[in-house]
Design a protein around this motif. Structure first.
Motif, PDB file in Angstrom:
ATOM      1  N   ALA A  48       0.835  -1.212   0.000  1.00 35.95           N
ATOM      2  CA  ALA A  48       0.000   0.000   0.000  1.00 35.95           C
ATOM      3  C   ALA A  48       0.867   1.258   0.000  1.00 35.95           C
ATOM      4  O   ALA A  48       0.609   2.203  -0.758  1.00 35.95           O
ATOM      5  N   ASP A  49       1.909   1.270   0.823  1.00 37.21           N
ATOM      6  CA  ASP A  49       2.803   2.444   0.864  1.00 37.21           C
ATOM      7  C   ASP A  49       3.544   2.590  -0.460  1.00 37.21           C
ATOM      8  O   ASP A  49       3.754   3.719  -0.941  1.00 37.21           O
ATOM      9  N   LEU A  50       3.969   1.464  -1.030  1.00 37.68           N
ATOM     10  CA  LEU A  50       4.711   1.524  -2.295  1.00 37.68           C
ATOM     11  C   LEU A  50       3.840   2.115  -3.399  1.00 37.68           C
ATOM     12  O   LEU A  50       4.296   2.976  -4.171  1.00 37.68           O
ATOM     13  N   ILE A  51       2.581   1.696  -3.477  1.00 37.00           N
ATOM     14  CA  ILE A  51       1.678   2.237  -4.495  1.00 37.00           C
ATOM     15  C   ILE A  51       1.415   3.717  -4.246  1.00 37.00           C
ATOM     16  O   ILE A  51       1.410   4.530  -5.186  1.00 37.00           O
ATOM     17  N   SER A  52       1.225   4.073  -2.982  1.00 35.66           N
ATOM     18  CA  SER A  52       0.980   5.482  -2.650  1.00 35.66           C
ATOM     19  C   SER A  52       2.167   6.356  -3.043  1.00 35.66           C
ATOM     20  O   SER A  52       1.995   7.429  -3.644  1.00 35.66           O
ATOM     21  N   ASP A  53       3.387   5.909  -2.726  1.00 36.13           N
ATOM     22  CA  ASP A  53       4.588   6.694  -3.064  1.00 36.13           C
ATOM     23  C   ASP A  53       4.755   6.802  -4.583  1.00 36.13           C
ATOM     24  O   ASP A  53       5.139   7.868  -5.101  1.00 36.13           O
ATOM     25  N   THR A  54       4.473   5.705  -5.292  1.00 34.74           N
ATOM     26  CA  THR A  54       4.625   5.726  -6.750  1.00 34.74           C
ATOM     27  C   THR A  54       3.629   6.685  -7.388  1.00 34.74           C
ATOM     28  O   THR A  54       3.980   7.462  -8.282  1.00 34.74           O
ATOM     29  N   ARG A  91       7.950  -7.993 -16.818  1.00 35.20           N
ATOM     30  CA  ARG A  91       7.586  -9.405 -16.804  1.00 35.20           C
ATOM     31  C   ARG A  91       8.656 -10.238 -16.104  1.00 35.20           C
ATOM     32  O   ARG A  91       8.353 -11.135 -15.319  1.00 35.20           O
ATOM     33  N   GLY A  92       9.921  -9.940 -16.389  1.00 32.38           N
ATOM     34  CA  GLY A  92      11.002 -10.681 -15.749  1.00 32.38           C
ATOM     35  C   GLY A  92      10.986 -10.528 -14.238  1.00 32.38           C
ATOM     36  O   GLY A  92      11.210 -11.497 -13.508  1.00 32.38           O
ATOM     37  N   ILE A  93      10.718  -9.311 -13.749  1.00 32.03           N
ATOM     38  CA  ILE A  93      10.674  -9.067 -12.298  1.00 32.03           C
ATOM     39  C   ILE A  93       9.515  -9.836 -11.662  1.00 32.03           C
ATOM     40  O   ILE A  93       9.678 -10.485 -10.625  1.00 32.03           O
ATOM     41  N   VAL A  94       8.347  -9.764 -12.292  1.00 32.72           N
ATOM     42  CA  VAL A  94       7.172 -10.461 -11.744  1.00 32.72           C
ATOM     43  C   VAL A  94       7.399 -11.972 -11.745  1.00 32.72           C
ATOM     44  O   VAL A  94       7.089 -12.663 -10.760  1.00 32.72           O
ATOM     45  N   GLN A  95       7.939 -12.512 -12.824  1.00 33.17           N
ATOM     46  CA  GLN A  95       8.196 -13.949 -12.889  1.00 33.17           C
ATOM     47  C   GLN A  95       9.264 -14.368 -11.887  1.00 33.17           C
ATOM     48  O   GLN A  95       9.209 -15.471 -11.343  1.00 33.17           O
ATOM     49  N   ALA A  96      10.239 -13.493 -11.626  1.00 39.66           N
ATOM     50  CA  ALA A  96      11.248 -13.805 -10.616  1.00 39.66           C
ATOM     51  C   ALA A  96      10.627 -13.912  -9.230  1.00 39.66           C
ATOM     52  O   ALA A  96      11.129 -14.632  -8.366  1.00 39.66           O
ATOM     53  N   HIS A  97       9.509 -13.228  -9.014  1.00 44.65           N
ATOM     54  CA  HIS A  97       8.764 -13.330  -7.756  1.00 44.65           C
ATOM     55  C   HIS A  97       7.855 -14.558  -7.731  1.00 44.65           C
ATOM     56  O   HIS A  97       7.160 -14.796  -6.730  1.00 44.65           O
ATOM     57  N   VAL A 104       8.359  -2.087 -11.498  1.00 45.79           N
ATOM     58  CA  VAL A 104       7.227  -2.555 -12.302  1.00 45.79           C
ATOM     59  C   VAL A 104       6.114  -1.508 -12.304  1.00 45.79           C
ATOM     60  O   VAL A 104       5.565  -1.163 -13.358  1.00 45.79           O
ATOM     61  N   LEU A 105       5.784  -0.995 -11.118  1.00 43.63           N
ATOM     62  CA  LEU A 105       4.740   0.030 -11.034  1.00 43.63           C
ATOM     63  C   LEU A 105       5.121   1.278 -11.828  1.00 43.63           C
ATOM     64  O   LEU A 105       4.285   1.866 -12.521  1.00 43.63           O
ATOM     65  N   SER A 108      -6.182   0.261 -21.927  1.00 44.62           N
ATOM     66  CA  SER A 108      -5.503  -0.976 -21.573  1.00 44.62           C
ATOM     67  C   SER A 108      -5.611  -1.227 -20.076  1.00 44.62           C
ATOM     68  O   SER A 108      -5.765  -0.302 -19.278  1.00 44.62           O
ATOM     69  N   ARG A 109      -5.489  -2.500 -19.714  1.00 43.84           N
ATOM     70  CA  ARG A 109      -5.466  -2.891 -18.311  1.00 43.84           C
ATOM     71  C   ARG A 109      -4.350  -3.903 -18.123  1.00 43.84           C
ATOM     72  O   ARG A 109      -4.430  -5.046 -18.599  1.00 43.84           O
ATOM     73  N   PHE A 110      -3.272  -3.479 -17.458  1.00 44.58           N
ATOM     74  CA  PHE A 110      -2.153  -4.365 -17.129  1.00 44.58           C
ATOM     75  C   PHE A 110      -2.363  -4.896 -15.717  1.00 44.58           C
ATOM     76  O   PHE A 110      -2.618  -4.119 -14.789  1.00 44.58           O
ATOM     77  N   THR A 111      -2.212  -6.215 -15.562  1.00 43.69           N
ATOM     78  CA  THR A 111      -2.435  -6.848 -14.261  1.00 43.69           C
ATOM     79  C   THR A 111      -1.282  -7.789 -13.959  1.00 43.69           C
ATOM     80  O   THR A 111      -0.899  -8.590 -14.821  1.00 43.69           O
ATOM     81  N   PHE A 112      -0.721  -7.669 -12.743  1.00 42.00           N
ATOM     82  CA  PHE A 112       0.287  -8.649 -12.340  1.00 42.00           C
ATOM     83  C   PHE A 112      -0.085  -9.208 -10.964  1.00 42.00           C
ATOM     84  O   PHE A 112      -0.698  -8.531 -10.140  1.00 42.00           O
ATOM     85  N   ARG A 113       0.271 -10.460 -10.758  1.00 38.92           N
ATOM     86  CA  ARG A 113      -0.023 -11.170  -9.496  1.00 38.92           C
ATOM     87  C   ARG A 113       1.265 -11.763  -8.970  1.00 38.92           C
ATOM     88  O   ARG A 113       2.061 -12.337  -9.730  1.00 38.92           O
ATOM     89  N   ILE A 114       1.463 -11.641  -7.663  1.00 46.13           N
ATOM     90  CA  ILE A 114       2.620 -12.268  -7.030  1.00 46.13           C
ATOM     91  C   ILE A 114       2.127 -13.021  -5.791  1.00 46.13           C
ATOM     92  O   ILE A 114       1.186 -12.581  -5.138  1.00 46.13           O
TER      93      ILE A 114
END
Length: 406
Positions: free
Chosen positions: A263-269, A379-385, A305-306, A399-405
Motif C-alpha cells: 500500500a505504501d509503495l503504491i501510494s509513493d509511486t 515481466r522478468g521481475i514479476v516472474q522472478a517473484h 514494475v509500477l 488498456s489494463r495491465f495486471t500482475f499477481r505475485i
C-alpha cells in the motif's frame, strides 16, 4: 530388446508345438506310439526351423538387403522354405505312398511361390510409406521445413509419420522464432543506437558551446545544463534497462525479498507521478484493500514494475484521460492492476507486448520515449517473484495491465 524378441519367438514356437499335438490327438485319436512319433517329428522340425530363424536374426541376414522390399521378400522366402521342410520331413516319415509325397512337394512349391509373390506385392503398402518418409526427411535436411507426410493406417509406420510431422512442425516453429528473435535483436541495435546517439549529440553540442564561450548568459547556461542533465538521466535509464535485461536473460537476477507494505509503495509511486499527470491533465487515482499488507517482495523491483506500468499509461493516455491503480488480495497472493482509457494496443502487438527486443508502433515507439524494454523487464521481475503478468486491451479504448505475485 533383442532378448525379449528371442523369448517371444521361443514362446511362440512352443505354443504352436503344443497346439499342433492337441489338434492331431483330437482329430486322429492315434495310439500313444503314433502320438509320440508325431511329437518327435514336430520337435525336430521345430528345432531346425527355430535354429534357422535365430541364425537369420542373430547375424542380421535381412539387413544385408539394399531395400526393405527385398528384406521382406527374403523373410517370406525363408518362411516358405521352412514350411516346405517341415511338411516334407513329416510327410516323408509318415506317407506310405510315394505318389502322395511327390504331389505334396509340388503343392508346397506352388503354395510357397504364391505366398512370396503375394507377400512381395503387399509389401508395397509398407515400403511406399517408408520411401515417402525418406524423401520427406531429405527435403527437411535440405531446409524445407514445411515438408509434411500423409499419415496412413494405425501401425508403427503411421506413428513414425505422425512423429515426423510433429518434429517438422517444431523445427518450423523454432526456426520462425529464431528468425523473429534475430530481427528483434537487429532492430534493438538500431533503436538503442539512435537512443544513445541523440542525447550524446545533444550533450556534446552543449559542452562545445559552453567550452567555446558561445553562451555567457547565466539563464541560458542554466537551461543548457538542465538539458544536459536530462539527457544524462535518459542515458542512465537506458543503460540500466539494458543491464537488467542482460541479467534476466542470463538468469542472474537476484531479489532482496522482505515483508513490506505494498500500500505504501503504491501510494509513493502515485505521488511521484502526480505532477506529470497534472501537467497532462490526467486523473491519477489508486485503490488498495485495507488487509493487503504485508507482502513478501523486493520493494525496489516491484516499484520498478509500477513505475513502468504507470509511466506507460501516462504516455499513452490523452489529455483529460483517467488512470486507475488497484490492488487487492486474492487466494494465491496479491493482484495489482493499472488501467487507463488511452489509445490501447493493437491486436497484433498484444501477443508480443512483453517480449524482449519487441517494439510495436503504438505500444512502444521511440516517439513516446523509452527503449522498448520496460514491459519485458516488468515481466522478468514479476516472474522472478513467482508471479505472472498479463494485459487486456482494445485499440482506442484503453488498456489494463495486471500482475499477481504470491
Amino acid at each position: 530388446m533383442r532378448t525379449s524378441n528371442i523369448l517371444r519367438f521361443i514362446a511362440g514356437v512352443l505354443l504352436i508345438f503344443v497346439i499342433s499335438l492337441v489338434i492331431f490327438n483330437m482329430m486322429m485319436a492315434p495310439p500313444m506310439v503314433e502320438l509320440g512319433l508325431m511329437a518327435i517329428f514336430l520337435g525336430i522340425t521345430a528345432l531346425v526351423s527355430s535354429l534357422a530363424g535365430y541364425l537369420a536374426y542373430r547375424f542380421g541376414w535381412m539387413t544385408f538387403s539394399p531395400t526393405l522390399r527385398w528384406s521382406l521378400l527374403g523373410a517370406y522366402a525363408l518362411s516358405s522354405l521352412l514350411t516346405f521342410f517341415n511338411v516334407w520331413f513329416s510327410a516323408q516319415m509318415m506317407f506310405a505312398s510315394q505318389h502322395d509325397l511327390l504331389l505334396a512337394i509340388v503343392l508346397l512349391v506352388f503354395a510357397g511361390g504364391m505366398a512370396m509373390a503375394l507377400g512381395y506385392f503387399l509389401s508395397s503398402t509398407i515400403t511406399e510409406r517408408v520411401y515417402q518418409l525418406k524423401g520427406a526427411a531429405e527435403q527437411l535436411a535440405e531446409g524445407d521445413l514445411k515438408t509434411r507426410v500423409s499419415v496412413q493406417g494405425r501401425d508403427e509406420v503411421a506413428s513414425l509419420a505422425q512423429a515426423f510431422n510433429q518434429m517438422a512442425q517444431q523445427l518450423e516453429t523454432a526456426d520462425a522464432k529464431q528468425r523473429e528473435l534475430e530481427k528483434m535483436r537487429a532492430d534493438l541495435i538500431t533503436w538503442v543506437g539512435h537512443d544513445l546517439q541523440t542525447p550524446l549529440a545533444s550533450i556534446r553540442a552543449i559542452l562545445e558551446a559552453l567550452e567555446d564561450g558561445m553562451v555567457d548568459d547565466p539563464e541560458t547556461v542554466k537551461r543548457y545544463l538542465n538539458t544536459a542533465q536530462r539527457d544524462v538521466r535518459s542515458l542512465s535509464a537506458l543503460i540500466d534497462d539494458l543491464f537488467q535485461m542482460a541479467q534476466l536473460n542470463a538468469g542472474g537476477f537476484q531479489l532482496d525479498l522482505a515483508n513490506s507494505s505494498l500500500a505504501d509503495l503504491i501510494s509513493d509511486t502515485l505521488e511521484s507521478f502526480t505532477e506529470l499527470a497534472a501537467r497532462q491533465n490526467l486523473t491519477l487515482s489508486g485503490s488498495v484493500d485495507p488487509n493487503i499488507d504485508p507482502v513478501r517482495m523486493d520493494t525496489r523491483r516491484i516499484g520498478r514494475v509500477l513505475n513502468n506500468l504507470i509511466g506507460n499509461a501516462i504516455r499513452h493516455t490523452s489529455a483529460h484521460g483517467e488512470i486507475k491503480v488497484t490492488a487487492k488480495r486474492i487466494n494465491s497472493g496479491v493482484e495489482v492492476s493499472v488501467e487507463d482509457n488511452g489509445e490501447g494496443i493493437r491486436v497484433e502487438d498484444i501477443p508480443h507486448i512483453f517480449d524482449g527486443f519487441y517494439r510495436g508502433e503504438k505500444s512502444r515507439s521511440r516517439a513516446t520515449g523509452g527503449a522498448g524494454l520496460g514491459l519485458a523487464i516488468s515481466r522478468g521481475i514479476v516472474q522472478a517473484h513467482g508471479g505472472e503478468i498479463e494485459v487486456q486491451s482494445e485499440a482506442g479504448k484503453g488498456s489494463r495491465f495486471t500482475f499477481r505475485i504470491p
